[in-house]
Motif scaffolding. Structure first.
Motif, PDB file in Angstrom:
ATOM      1  N   ILE A 196       0.850  -1.184   0.000  1.00 37.43           N
ATOM      2  CA  ILE A 196       0.000   0.000   0.000  1.00 37.43           C
ATOM      3  C   ILE A 196       0.886   1.233   0.000  1.00 37.43           C
ATOM      4  O   ILE A 196       1.834   1.331   0.790  1.00 37.43           O
ATOM      5  CB  ILE A 196      -0.906   0.012   1.241  1.00 37.43           C
ATOM      6  CG1 ILE A 196      -1.768  -1.254   1.276  1.00 37.43           C
ATOM      7  CG2 ILE A 196      -1.788   1.242   1.257  1.00 37.43           C
ATOM      8  CD1 ILE A 196      -2.566  -1.387   2.559  1.00 37.43           C
ATOM      9  N   GLU A 197       0.616   2.165  -0.878  1.00 37.70           N
ATOM     10  CA  GLU A 197       1.394   3.400  -0.868  1.00 37.70           C
ATOM     11  C   GLU A 197       1.118   4.162   0.417  1.00 37.70           C
ATOM     12  O   GLU A 197      -0.008   4.207   0.913  1.00 37.70           O
ATOM     13  CB  GLU A 197       1.037   4.260  -2.077  1.00 37.70           C
ATOM     14  CG  GLU A 197       1.529   3.681  -3.398  1.00 37.70           C
ATOM     15  CD  GLU A 197       1.372   4.679  -4.542  1.00 37.70           C
ATOM     16  OE1 GLU A 197       0.983   5.833  -4.262  1.00 37.70           O
ATOM     17  OE2 GLU A 197       1.640   4.299  -5.686  1.00 37.70           O
ATOM     18  N   ALA A 198       2.187   4.771   0.943  1.00 40.51           N
ATOM     19  CA  ALA A 198       2.056   5.476   2.220  1.00 40.51           C
ATOM     20  C   ALA A 198       1.007   6.577   2.142  1.00 40.51           C
ATOM     21  O   ALA A 198       0.321   6.857   3.129  1.00 40.51           O
ATOM     22  CB  ALA A 198       3.410   6.053   2.632  1.00 40.51           C
ATOM     23  N   GLY A 199       0.867   7.204   1.000  1.00 40.60           N
ATOM     24  CA  GLY A 199      -0.112   8.278   0.867  1.00 40.60           C
ATOM     25  C   GLY A 199      -1.543   7.787   0.981  1.00 40.60           C
ATOM     26  O   GLY A 199      -2.442   8.558   1.333  1.00 40.60           O
ATOM     27  N   ASP A 200      -1.776   6.514   0.673  1.00 42.23           N
ATOM     28  CA  ASP A 200      -3.123   5.936   0.749  1.00 42.23           C
ATOM     29  C   ASP A 200      -3.359   5.163   2.049  1.00 42.23           C
ATOM     30  O   ASP A 200      -4.503   4.792   2.342  1.00 42.23           O
ATOM     31  CB  ASP A 200      -3.358   4.986  -0.441  1.00 42.23           C
ATOM     32  CG  ASP A 200      -3.201   5.702  -1.784  1.00 42.23           C
ATOM     33  OD1 ASP A 200      -3.512   6.909  -1.833  1.00 42.23           O
ATOM     34  OD2 ASP A 200      -2.768   5.053  -2.747  1.00 42.23           O
ATOM     35  N   LEU A 201      -2.276   4.895   2.788  1.00 40.33           N
ATOM     36  CA  LEU A 201      -2.383   4.018   3.954  1.00 40.33           C
ATOM     37  C   LEU A 201      -3.316   4.589   5.016  1.00 40.33           C
ATOM     38  O   LEU A 201      -4.196   3.894   5.532  1.00 40.33           O
ATOM     39  CB  LEU A 201      -0.996   3.776   4.552  1.00 40.33           C
ATOM     40  CG  LEU A 201      -0.952   2.878   5.795  1.00 40.33           C
ATOM     41  CD1 LEU A 201      -1.498   1.501   5.469  1.00 40.33           C
ATOM     42  CD2 LEU A 201       0.471   2.784   6.321  1.00 40.33           C
ATOM     43  N   LYS A 202      -3.159   5.867   5.320  1.00 36.54           N
ATOM     44  CA  LYS A 202      -3.945   6.462   6.398  1.00 36.54           C
ATOM     45  C   LYS A 202      -5.430   6.405   6.086  1.00 36.54           C
ATOM     46  O   LYS A 202      -6.248   6.032   6.927  1.00 36.54           O
ATOM     47  CB  LYS A 202      -3.481   7.898   6.631  1.00 36.54           C
ATOM     48  CG  LYS A 202      -4.066   8.541   7.881  1.00 36.54           C
ATOM     49  CD  LYS A 202      -5.276   9.385   7.577  1.00 36.54           C
ATOM     50  CE  LYS A 202      -5.846  10.013   8.838  1.00 36.54           C
ATOM     51  NZ  LYS A 202      -7.062  10.794   8.593  1.00 36.54           N
ATOM     52  N   GLU A 203      -5.809   6.774   4.876  1.00 32.64           N
ATOM     53  CA  GLU A 203      -7.219   6.785   4.503  1.00 32.64           C
ATOM     54  C   GLU A 203      -7.791   5.370   4.455  1.00 32.64           C
ATOM     55  O   GLU A 203      -8.930   5.138   4.883  1.00 32.64           O
ATOM     56  CB  GLU A 203      -7.389   7.454   3.144  1.00 32.64           C
ATOM     57  CG  GLU A 203      -8.832   7.554   2.655  1.00 32.64           C
ATOM     58  CD  GLU A 203      -9.717   8.368   3.596  1.00 32.64           C
ATOM     59  OE1 GLU A 203     -10.936   8.147   3.584  1.00 32.64           O
ATOM     60  OE2 GLU A 203      -9.188   9.212   4.345  1.00 32.64           O
ATOM     61  N   LEU A 204      -7.000   4.417   3.984  1.00 34.31           N
ATOM     62  CA  LEU A 204      -7.466   3.033   3.922  1.00 34.31           C
ATOM     63  C   LEU A 204      -7.685   2.471   5.329  1.00 34.31           C
ATOM     64  O   LEU A 204      -8.688   1.786   5.586  1.00 34.31           O
ATOM     65  CB  LEU A 204      -6.446   2.176   3.164  1.00 34.31           C
ATOM     66  CG  LEU A 204      -6.837   0.709   2.913  1.00 34.31           C
ATOM     67  CD1 LEU A 204      -8.125   0.619   2.114  1.00 34.31           C
ATOM     68  CD2 LEU A 204      -5.711  -0.033   2.211  1.00 34.31           C
ATOM     69  N   LEU A 205      -6.777   2.791   6.227  1.00 32.71           N
ATOM     70  CA  LEU A 205      -6.952   2.340   7.613  1.00 32.71           C
ATOM     71  C   LEU A 205      -8.161   3.015   8.254  1.00 32.71           C
ATOM     72  O   LEU A 205      -8.928   2.384   8.985  1.00 32.71           O
ATOM     73  CB  LEU A 205      -5.686   2.637   8.423  1.00 32.71           C
ATOM     74  CG  LEU A 205      -4.434   1.822   8.075  1.00 32.71           C
ATOM     75  CD1 LEU A 205      -3.242   2.324   8.872  1.00 32.71           C
ATOM     76  CD2 LEU A 205      -4.654   0.334   8.350  1.00 32.71           C
ATOM     77  N   ARG A 206      -8.319   4.313   7.981  1.00 32.06           N
ATOM     78  CA  ARG A 206      -9.436   5.056   8.581  1.00 32.06           C
ATOM     79  C   ARG A 206     -10.767   4.470   8.166  1.00 32.06           C
ATOM     80  O   ARG A 206     -11.695   4.354   8.976  1.00 32.06           O
ATOM     81  CB  ARG A 206      -9.351   6.530   8.181  1.00 32.06           C
ATOM     82  CG  ARG A 206     -10.394   7.415   8.880  1.00 32.06           C
ATOM     83  CD  ARG A 206     -10.504   8.753   8.202  1.00 32.06           C
ATOM     84  NE  ARG A 206     -11.018   8.635   6.845  1.00 32.06           N
ATOM     85  CZ  ARG A 206     -12.306   8.465   6.545  1.00 32.06           C
ATOM     86  NH1 ARG A 206     -13.217   8.391   7.508  1.00 32.06           N
ATOM     87  NH2 ARG A 206     -12.684   8.355   5.285  1.00 32.06           N
ATOM     88  N   ARG A 207     -10.889   4.089   6.906  1.00 33.56           N
ATOM     89  CA  ARG A 207     -12.153   3.516   6.423  1.00 33.56           C
ATOM     90  C   ARG A 207     -12.470   2.196   7.113  1.00 33.56           C
ATOM     91  O   ARG A 207     -13.619   1.771   7.136  1.00 33.56           O
ATOM     92  CB  ARG A 207     -12.091   3.310   4.905  1.00 33.56           C
ATOM     93  CG  ARG A 207     -12.148   4.609   4.110  1.00 33.56           C
ATOM     94  CD  ARG A 207     -12.602   4.347   2.684  1.00 33.56           C
ATOM     95  NE  ARG A 207     -11.741   3.424   1.977  1.00 33.56           N
ATOM     96  CZ  ARG A 207     -10.716   3.788   1.201  1.00 33.56           C
ATOM     97  NH1 ARG A 207     -10.426   5.072   1.058  1.00 33.56           N
ATOM     98  NH2 ARG A 207      -9.981   2.893   0.585  1.00 33.56           N
ATOM     99  N   ASN A 208     -11.459   1.558   7.672  1.00 40.41           N
ATOM    100  CA  ASN A 208     -11.665   0.294   8.379  1.00 40.41           C
ATOM    101  C   ASN A 208     -11.586   0.458   9.896  1.00 40.41           C
ATOM    102  O   ASN A 208     -11.405  -0.522  10.623  1.00 40.41           O
ATOM    103  CB  ASN A 208     -10.625  -0.736   7.920  1.00 40.41           C
ATOM    104  CG  ASN A 208     -10.891  -1.248   6.517  1.00 40.41           C
ATOM    105  OD1 ASN A 208     -11.665  -2.180   6.310  1.00 40.41           O
ATOM    106  ND2 ASN A 208     -10.268  -0.608   5.527  1.00 40.41           N
ATOM    107  N   GLY A 209     -11.730   1.708  10.350  1.00 36.85           N
ATOM    108  CA  GLY A 209     -11.786   1.951  11.793  1.00 36.85           C
ATOM    109  C   GLY A 209     -10.465   1.785  12.509  1.00 36.85           C
ATOM    110  O   GLY A 209     -10.443   1.444  13.698  1.00 36.85           O
ATOM    111  N   ILE A 210      -9.348   2.025  11.811  1.00 36.21           N
ATOM    112  CA  ILE A 210      -8.017   1.876  12.405  1.00 36.21           C
ATOM    113  C   ILE A 210      -7.280   3.205  12.297  1.00 36.21           C
ATOM    114  O   ILE A 210      -7.312   3.865  11.256  1.00 36.21           O
ATOM    115  CB  ILE A 210      -7.211   0.766  11.697  1.00 36.21           C
ATOM    116  CG1 ILE A 210      -7.951  -0.578  11.811  1.00 36.21           C
ATOM    117  CG2 ILE A 210      -5.808   0.654  12.286  1.00 36.21           C
ATOM    118  CD1 ILE A 210      -7.295  -1.702  11.038  1.00 36.21           C
ATOM    119  N   GLN A 211      -6.611   3.607  13.383  1.00 36.86           N
ATOM    120  CA  GLN A 211      -5.848   4.849  13.392  1.00 36.86           C
ATOM    121  C   GLN A 211      -4.381   4.562  13.123  1.00 36.86           C
ATOM    122  O   GLN A 211      -3.805   3.618  13.664  1.00 36.86           O
ATOM    123  CB  GLN A 211      -5.990   5.568  14.735  1.00 36.86           C
ATOM    124  CG  GLN A 211      -7.371   6.154  14.970  1.00 36.86           C
ATOM    125  CD  GLN A 211      -7.424   6.947  16.262  1.00 36.86           C
ATOM    126  OE1 GLN A 211      -7.572   6.375  17.337  1.00 36.86           O
ATOM    127  NE2 GLN A 211      -7.320   8.258  16.167  1.00 36.86           N
TER     128      GLN A 211
END
Length: 426
Positions: free
Chosen positions: A360-375
Motif C-alpha cells: 500500500i502506498e504510504a499516501g493511501d495508507l492512512k485513509e485506507l486504515l481510517r475507512r476500516n476503523g483503524i488509526q
C-alpha cells in the motif's frame, strides 16, 4: 396565652363586676351585701368565660403542635427508611466490591505463583546445564597440601557491564532482576498532530541489574525469549500498566496506555489462561488498556495465537500492531481481529511513498486504515523535517523522541493512595 394577655382579660371582667356592684348601690339603692354578691357572681361568670376561652385556645395550639409532631415523625420515619435502604445498598456494594477486589487479588496471586514457579524452573534448568557442562574432577587427583598465601591470591575480576556480559551472564542478571522486582515502567507519549497534545502513552519495561545498570529490551529480549522468561516480563509490565491506567483514568477518562505482549506469552499454556482470568477481573479497563503486538507476531499467528487474540477481544480489549516493516496490510482483516491502531515508523512511511507492487502506498495508507476503523500512528519520529513530511500524508498521531523520551514512572505513584501520577524527569 401570655401573662400580659391573661392580666388584660382579667381586668375585662373584674372591673365591670366592681362597677356593677357600686352602680347597684348608688343607682338602685341596693343593699351593699346584695350588691357585693352580685358583683362577685358577675366576676365568677367572667372568670369562667375567661377559662373556657383560654382552654379553647390551648386546645387549638395543642392540636397544631400534635399535627406538626406527627408530620415531623412521618418525615423522620421516611428518612429512617431511606437511610436503611442506603445502608443495605452500601452493604451490598461493599460486599460486591470486596468480592471483586479479592478475585483480582487471588488472580494476581495465581499469576505471580506461576511466575515464581517458572523462574524457579528456569533457574533449576540452568543449574543442571551448568553442572552438566562443567568438567568432571578426577577422583585420583590429590588434594593440595598447602594453602595459597593471601598475597599470592589474584584480585577478583572487575564486574562487567551489560556490553561485556555473555548470554549466560546476561540471562542470570535478567533472572535476578525479575526475582527482586527490579523492573521499571517507562512511559512515552503518543501525541496528536499537528497540535502535539498527549493522547496516549506506551508502556515500556526496563530491567535493572544489581548495580542499577539498565537492561534495555533489545538486550534482554534476545536471551529472555529462548529461555521462556518473556511471560514473566510481560506480566510484570502488565501489572504496572494497569496501575498507571487506573491513575490516568482518574484524571482523564479518555487516556490510554499501549502495553506490549510477546508471541511467547500468547503461546504459553501456563501463563496465558491465568492472564485471561486476571483480565476478566479488570475488563473495566478495556477502554484504557491497548495490547500491542509486532507485525511478525500478527502475520505469523497460528491457531493458538489467534485463539489468544479472540479471548482478549471477547473481553473488549483493543489491539495495536507495531514494528511494521512491510506495508502489505489487510486493514479489514486487522479490524475483524479487533486491531484499532497501527504503528509505522516515520522512516518506513517516508520510504513507502512509492512502494513496490503489492504494498500500500504510504499516501493511501492512512485513509485506507481510517475507512476500516483503524488509526495510523507515525512511530520513531526524531526530526522536525520528518513531521512536515508526515503531515503531508495526513497522519494525525505521532510518537518518538521528538515528542517525548520514555520517562520512568515513580514507584510511589503506583501506590493506591498516591494522589496523582508522577513521571520522573531525566
Amino acid at each position: 396565652m401570655s401573662s400580659i394577655k391573661h392580666s388584660a382579660a382579667t381586668l375585662l371582667y373584674v372591673l365591670p363586676s366592681i362597677g356593677l356592684a357600686f352602680g347597684a348601690i348608688e343607682l338602685f339603692d341596693f343593699d351593699p351585701k346584695l350588691a357585693a354578691l352580685g358583683g362577685l357572681i358577675a366576676c365568677l361568670l367572667g372568670a369562667e368565660a375567661h377559662a373556657a376561652i383560654s382552654r379553647s385556645i390551648e386546645r387549638k395550639q395543642v392540636r397544631q403542635e400534635l399535627q406538626e409532631l406527627t408530620s415531623l415523625a412521618a418525615g423522620l420515619s421516611r428518612d429512617l427508611d431511606d437511610a436503611a435502604d442506603k445502608i443495605v445498598e452500601m452493604e451490598e456494594r461493599f460486599e460486591r466490591e470486596t468480592a471483586e477486589r479479592m478475585e483480582r487479588i487471588f488472580s494476581e496471586i495465581r499469576v505471580i505463583e506461576s511466575l515464581v514457579k517458572r523462574l524457579a524452573e528456569t533457574r533449576a534448568a540452568s543449574t543442571v546445564a551448568v553442572a552438566t557442562e562443567a568438567p568432571a574432577i578426577e577422583a585420583s587427583a590429590p588434594a593440595p597440601a598447602y594453602t595459597t598465601p593471601e598475597s599470592d591470591v589474584p584480585p577478583p575480576a572487575p564486574e562487567r557491564g551489560i556490553e561485556q556480559m555473555d548470554d549466560a551472564e546476561l540471562l542470570d542478571a535478567i533472572r535476578r532482576s525479575l526475582e527482586t522486582n527490579r523492573v521499571d515502567l517507562y512511559l512515552q507519549p503518543v501525541v496528536s498532530l499537528p497540535q502535539r497534545k498527549v493522547l496516549y502513552y506506551e508502556g515500556l519495561s526496563r530491567l535493572r541489574t544489581d548495580k542499577g545498570e539498565l537492561i534495555m529490551p533489545r538486550d534482554y529480549m534476545r536471551v529472555a525469549e529462548p529461555a521462556g522468561m518473556m511471560p514473566a516480563v510481560d506480566n510484570i509490565l502488565l501489572f504496572r500498566c494497569i496501575q498507571v491506567v487506573r491513575k490516568l483514568a482518574q484524571r482523564n477518562s479518555k487516556a490510554g496506555v499501549f502495553c506490549n505482549i510477546s508471541a511467547f506469552s500468547l503461546l504459553d499454556s501456563d501463563f496465558f489462561p491465568q492472564f485471561i482470568e486476571y483480565m476478566q477481573h479488570n475488563k473495566d479497563l478495556a477502554q484504557h488498556l491497548i495490547f500491542e503486538f509486532s507485525q511478525m507476531t500478527v502475520n505469523g499467528a497460528g491457531p493458538v495465537e489467534q485463539a489468544s487474540f479472540e479471548a482478549l477481544a471477547a473481553l473488549g480489549f483493543r489491539f495495536s500492531m507495531d514494528q511494521v516493516t512491510s506495508l502489505k496490510l489487510d486493514p479489514k482483516v486487522l479490524h475483524d481481529r479487533n486491531f484499532r491502531f497501527v504503528k509505522v515508523s516515520a522512516e518506513t512511511l517516508l520510504d513507502g511513498r512509492q512502494m513496490a507492487s503489492g504494498d500500500i502506498e504510504a499516501g493511501d495508507l492512512k485513509e485506507l486504515l481510517r475507512r476500516n476503523g483503524i488509526q495510523l500512528i507515525a512511530d520513531k519520529v526524531e526530526a522536525e523535517r520528518e513531521v512536515v513530511d508526515i503531515l503531508d500524508l495526513n497522519v494525525e498521531l505521532g510518537q518518538g523522541f521528538l515528542f517525548g523520551e520514555p520517562r520512568p514512572v515513580r514507584e510511589s505513584a503506583l501506590r493506591e493512595d498516591a494522589p496523582a501520577l508522577s513521571i520522573a524527569a531525566d
